[in-house]
Design an enzyme around this catalytic site. Structure first.
Site, PDB file in Angstrom:
ATOM      1  N   ASN A   1       0.936  -1.101   0.126  1.00  0.00           N
ATOM      2  CA  ASN A   1      -0.229   0.030   0.141  1.00  0.00           C
ATOM      3  C   ASN A   1       0.965   1.256   0.013  1.00  0.00           C
ATOM      4  O   ASN A   1       1.501   1.607   0.843  1.00  0.00           O
ATOM      5  CB  ASN A   1      -1.037  -0.016   1.097  1.00  0.00           C
ATOM      6  CG  ASN A   1      -1.479   1.248   1.331  1.00  0.00           C
ATOM      7  OD1 ASN A   1      -1.923   2.147   0.496  1.00  0.00           O
ATOM      8  ND2 ASN A   1      -2.312   1.434   2.590  1.00  0.00           N
ATOM      9  N   TRP A   2       1.044   1.908  -1.162  1.00  0.00           N
ATOM     10  CA  TRP A   2       2.142   2.955  -1.291  1.00  0.00           C
ATOM     11  C   TRP A   2       1.309   4.363  -0.793  1.00  0.00           C
ATOM     12  O   TRP A   2       2.065   5.511  -0.838  1.00  0.00           O
ATOM     13  CB  TRP A   2       2.444   3.096  -2.874  1.00  0.00           C
ATOM     14  CG  TRP A   2       3.385   2.174  -3.058  1.00  0.00           C
ATOM     15  CD1 TRP A   2       4.173   1.345  -2.156  1.00  0.00           C
ATOM     16  CD2 TRP A   2       4.024   1.769  -4.414  1.00  0.00           C
ATOM     17  NE1 TRP A   2       4.974   0.442  -2.810  1.00  0.00           N
ATOM     18  CE2 TRP A   2       4.885   0.976  -4.203  1.00  0.00           C
ATOM     19  CE3 TRP A   2       3.920   2.393  -5.686  1.00  0.00           C
ATOM     20  CZ2 TRP A   2       5.772   0.314  -5.379  1.00  0.00           C
ATOM     21  CZ3 TRP A   2       4.577   1.888  -6.666  1.00  0.00           C
ATOM     22  CH2 TRP A   2       5.594   1.013  -6.610  1.00  0.00           C
ATOM     23  N   LYS A   3       0.182   4.526  -0.338  1.00  0.00           N
ATOM     24  CA  LYS A   3      -0.690   5.323   0.292  1.00  0.00           C
ATOM     25  C   LYS A   3      -0.137   6.733  -0.626  1.00  0.00           C
ATOM     26  O   LYS A   3      -0.333   6.677  -2.006  1.00  0.00           O
ATOM     27  CB  LYS A   3      -0.195   5.800   1.643  1.00  0.00           C
ATOM     28  CG  LYS A   3      -0.194   4.454   2.370  1.00  0.00           C
ATOM     29  CD  LYS A   3       0.057   4.397   3.866  1.00  0.00           C
ATOM     30  CE  LYS A   3      -0.260   3.262   4.592  1.00  0.00           C
ATOM     31  NZ  LYS A   3      -0.152   3.519   6.052  1.00  0.00           N
TER      32      LYS A   3
ATOM     33  N   HIS B   1      -9.756   0.975   4.489  1.00  0.00           N
ATOM     34  CA  HIS B   1      -8.348   1.373   5.197  1.00  0.00           C
ATOM     35  C   HIS B   1      -8.353   2.336   6.293  1.00  0.00           C
ATOM     36  O   HIS B   1      -9.115   3.323   6.286  1.00  0.00           O
ATOM     37  CB  HIS B   1      -7.206   1.980   3.949  1.00  0.00           C
ATOM     38  CG  HIS B   1      -5.761   1.887   4.734  1.00  0.00           C
ATOM     39  ND1 HIS B   1      -5.718   2.724   5.576  1.00  0.00           N
ATOM     40  CD2 HIS B   1      -4.930   0.796   4.622  1.00  0.00           C
ATOM     41  CE1 HIS B   1      -4.242   2.492   6.043  1.00  0.00           C
ATOM     42  NE2 HIS B   1      -3.978   1.526   5.346  1.00  0.00           N
TER      43      HIS B   1
ATOM     44  N   GLU C   1      -6.807   4.779   7.193  1.00  0.00           N
ATOM     45  CA  GLU C   1      -6.604   6.243   7.071  1.00  0.00           C
ATOM     46  C   GLU C   1      -7.959   6.869   6.446  1.00  0.00           C
ATOM     47  O   GLU C   1      -8.362   8.039   6.310  1.00  0.00           O
ATOM     48  CB  GLU C   1      -5.360   6.557   6.207  1.00  0.00           C
ATOM     49  CG  GLU C   1      -4.160   6.365   7.175  1.00  0.00           C
ATOM     50  CD  GLU C   1      -3.239   5.445   6.273  1.00  0.00           C
ATOM     51  OE1 GLU C   1      -2.750   5.588   5.177  1.00  0.00           O
ATOM     52  OE2 GLU C   1      -2.263   4.850   7.209  1.00  0.00           O
TER      53      GLU C   1
ATOM     54  N   GLU D   1      -5.735  -4.847  10.356  1.00  0.00           N
ATOM     55  CA  GLU D   1      -4.683  -3.578  10.720  1.00  0.00           C
ATOM     56  C   GLU D   1      -5.113  -3.008  11.801  1.00  0.00           C
ATOM     57  O   GLU D   1      -5.960  -1.914  11.848  1.00  0.00           O
ATOM     58  CB  GLU D   1      -4.715  -2.825   9.450  1.00  0.00           C
ATOM     59  CG  GLU D   1      -4.451  -3.330   8.005  1.00  0.00           C
ATOM     60  CD  GLU D   1      -3.434  -2.411   7.044  1.00  0.00           C
ATOM     61  OE1 GLU D   1      -2.618  -2.747   6.676  1.00  0.00           O
ATOM     62  OE2 GLU D   1      -4.267  -1.378   7.013  1.00  0.00           O
TER      63      GLU D   1
ATOM     64  N   GLY E   1       2.059   2.387  10.662  1.00  0.00           N
ATOM     65  CA  GLY E   1       3.111   3.544  10.398  1.00  0.00           C
ATOM     66  C   GLY E   1       3.778   3.845  11.851  1.00  0.00           C
ATOM     67  O   GLY E   1       4.302   4.784  11.980  1.00  0.00           O
TER      68      GLY E   1
ATOM     69  N   SER F   1       2.886  -1.757  10.702  1.00  0.00           N
ATOM     70  CA  SER F   1       4.575  -2.115  10.824  1.00  0.00           C
ATOM     71  C   SER F   1       5.079  -3.312  10.464  1.00  0.00           C
ATOM     72  O   SER F   1       6.067  -3.679  11.211  1.00  0.00           O
ATOM     73  CB  SER F   1       4.670  -1.599  12.234  1.00  0.00           C
ATOM     74  OG  SER F   1       4.270  -0.282  12.340  1.00  0.00           O
TER      75      SER F   1
HETATM   76  P1  PGA Z   1       2.666   0.364   7.755  1.00  0.00           P
HETATM   77  O1  PGA Z   1       1.129   0.862   7.100  1.00  0.00           O
HETATM   78  O2  PGA Z   1       3.046  -0.909   7.340  1.00  0.00           O
HETATM   79  O3  PGA Z   1       3.495   1.593   7.341  1.00  0.00           O
HETATM   80  O4  PGA Z   1       2.439   0.561   9.253  1.00  0.00           O
HETATM   81  C1  PGA Z   1       0.380  -0.534   6.698  1.00  0.00           C
HETATM   82  C2  PGA Z   1      -0.972  -0.115   5.996  1.00  0.00           C
HETATM   83  O5  PGA Z   1      -1.373   0.991   6.529  1.00  0.00           O
HETATM   84  O6  PGA Z   1      -1.561  -0.662   4.964  1.00  0.00           O
END
Ligand code: PGA
Length: 250
Positions: A8-10, A96, A98, A169, A175, A214
Site C-alpha cells: 500500500n503506497w498511500k 483502510h 486512514e 490492521e 506507521g 508496521s
Molecule cells: P505500515 O502501513 O506498514 O506503514 O504500518 C500499513 C498500512 O497502512 O496498510
C-alpha cells in the site's frame, strides 16, 4: 490458497518513481514470484495506469487504494470501478484505517464500496481494525464485529472466495513501528475467521486474512507463519523495492 503480499503506497510516488520501484522490484525477483505467493501493488490513482502499462509482463497485480460505489455521474473527485479496471488494475482496498479515521468514512460507506466493487468485477481487500482506545476499553470483538458485518453486509452472490480478502490492521500499529504481538494477531485473526463463518458459511475457510501494521523485512517471516495469517499488507516497508522483495520472499 496462495498467500498475498500487498504493497500500500498511500500518497507516495509519482508515476516515474512508481515505475522505477516496480522495475527494480521485478529485477530483484527475476520477474517471478515464489510459487505460493501473489503480490499486489497499490499505487496512487495518478500513477496506477502508468504502472500497469509499463509492467504488464510482470507477475505483479495492481490495485487502487479507494473506489466510489457508483457506475458514473456527478461525484466530483471520485473514481469508479470501471475506470480502475480500465487502468489495468484488478484489486481495490476498502475501509483502510486512514480513510476511516482521516477522511471519516463510516462502516455503511465502506460496505457500499465493498459490494459495488465486487459486483463490478474488482477483487477487494477490505480493511478492518481497532484503535488503541477501543482495544484498551476491551471492545476489540465488538469493533471487529461491527466493521466486518457492515463491510460484508451486501455481498454479491455467487462470489468466488478468492476475490474477497480481509486485512486486519490495528490502527495503533499502522506507521507507528509498533507491531501487534503474535498473541494479539492470532486472537484477532481467529475472531475474524469466526465472524466470516457466520457471514459466509463454509466458504469462510477460503477467505484470506492479511495482517498489516508496521510489517518489515525483519518481522515478516514470523508473522506470515501465524495461524490464520494468509498474507501481509505492507505500507512503509513496501516503498523500497529491496525491503519489499525481502518481505515477498519471507
Ligand atoms: P505500515 O502501513 O506498514 O506503514 O504500518 C500499513 C498500512 O497502512 O496498510
Amino acid at each position: 490458497m496462495k498467500k498475498i503480499i500487498a504493497a500500500n503506497w498511500k500518497m507516495n510516488k509519482n508515476s516515474k518513481e512508481a515505475i522505477e520501484t516496480i522495475t527494480e522490484l521485478s529485477k530483484i525477483l527475476n520477474n517471478s514470484l515464489p510459487e505460493e505467493k501473489e503480490v499486489i501493488i497499490f499505487p496512487s490513482f495518478i500513477s496506477l495506469e502508468a504502472s500497469t502499462h509499463a509492467l504488464s509482463s510482470t507477475p505483479l497485480q495492481f490495485g487502487a487504494q479507494d473506489v466510489y460505489p457508483a457506475k458514473d455521474g456527478a461525484f466530483t473527485g471520485e473514481v469508479s470501478p470501471s475506470m480502475i479496471l480500465d487502468a489495468g488494475a484488478t484489486w481495490v482496498l476498502t475501509g483502510h484505517s486512514e480513510r476511516r479515521h482521516v477522511i471519516k468514512e463510516d462502516n455503511t460507506l465502506v460496505g457500499q464500496k465493498t459490494s459495488f466493487a465486487l459486483a463490478s468485477g474488482l477483487n477487494v481487500i477490505a480493511c478492518i481494525g481497532e484503535t488503541l482506545e477501543e482495544r484498551e476499553a476491551g471492545t476489540l470483538y465488538d469493533v471487529l464485529t461491527a466493521q466486518l458485518n457492515q463491510t460484508l453486509a451486501k455481498l454479491p452472490t455467487p462470489l468466488s472466495p478468492e476475490r474477497l480478502v480481509v486485512a486486519y490492521e490495528p490502527v495503533w500499529a499502522i506507521g507507528t513501528g509498533k507491531t501487534a504481538n503474535n498473541e494479539d494477531i492470532i486472537e484477532a485473526h481467529a475472531i475474524i475467521r469466526e465472524l466470516l463463518k457466520n457471514i459466509l458459511g463454509t466458504s469462510a475457510s477460503q477467505i484470506r486474512i492479511l495482517y498489516g501494521g508496521s510489517v518489515k523485512a525483519e518481522n515478516a517471516p514470523e508473522i506470515i507463519k501465524l495461524e490464520n495469517v494468509d498474507g501481509l499488507l505492507v505500507g512503509g516497508a513496501s516503498l523500497k523495492a529491496e525491503s519489499f522483495a525481502k518481505i515477498i520472499n519471507a
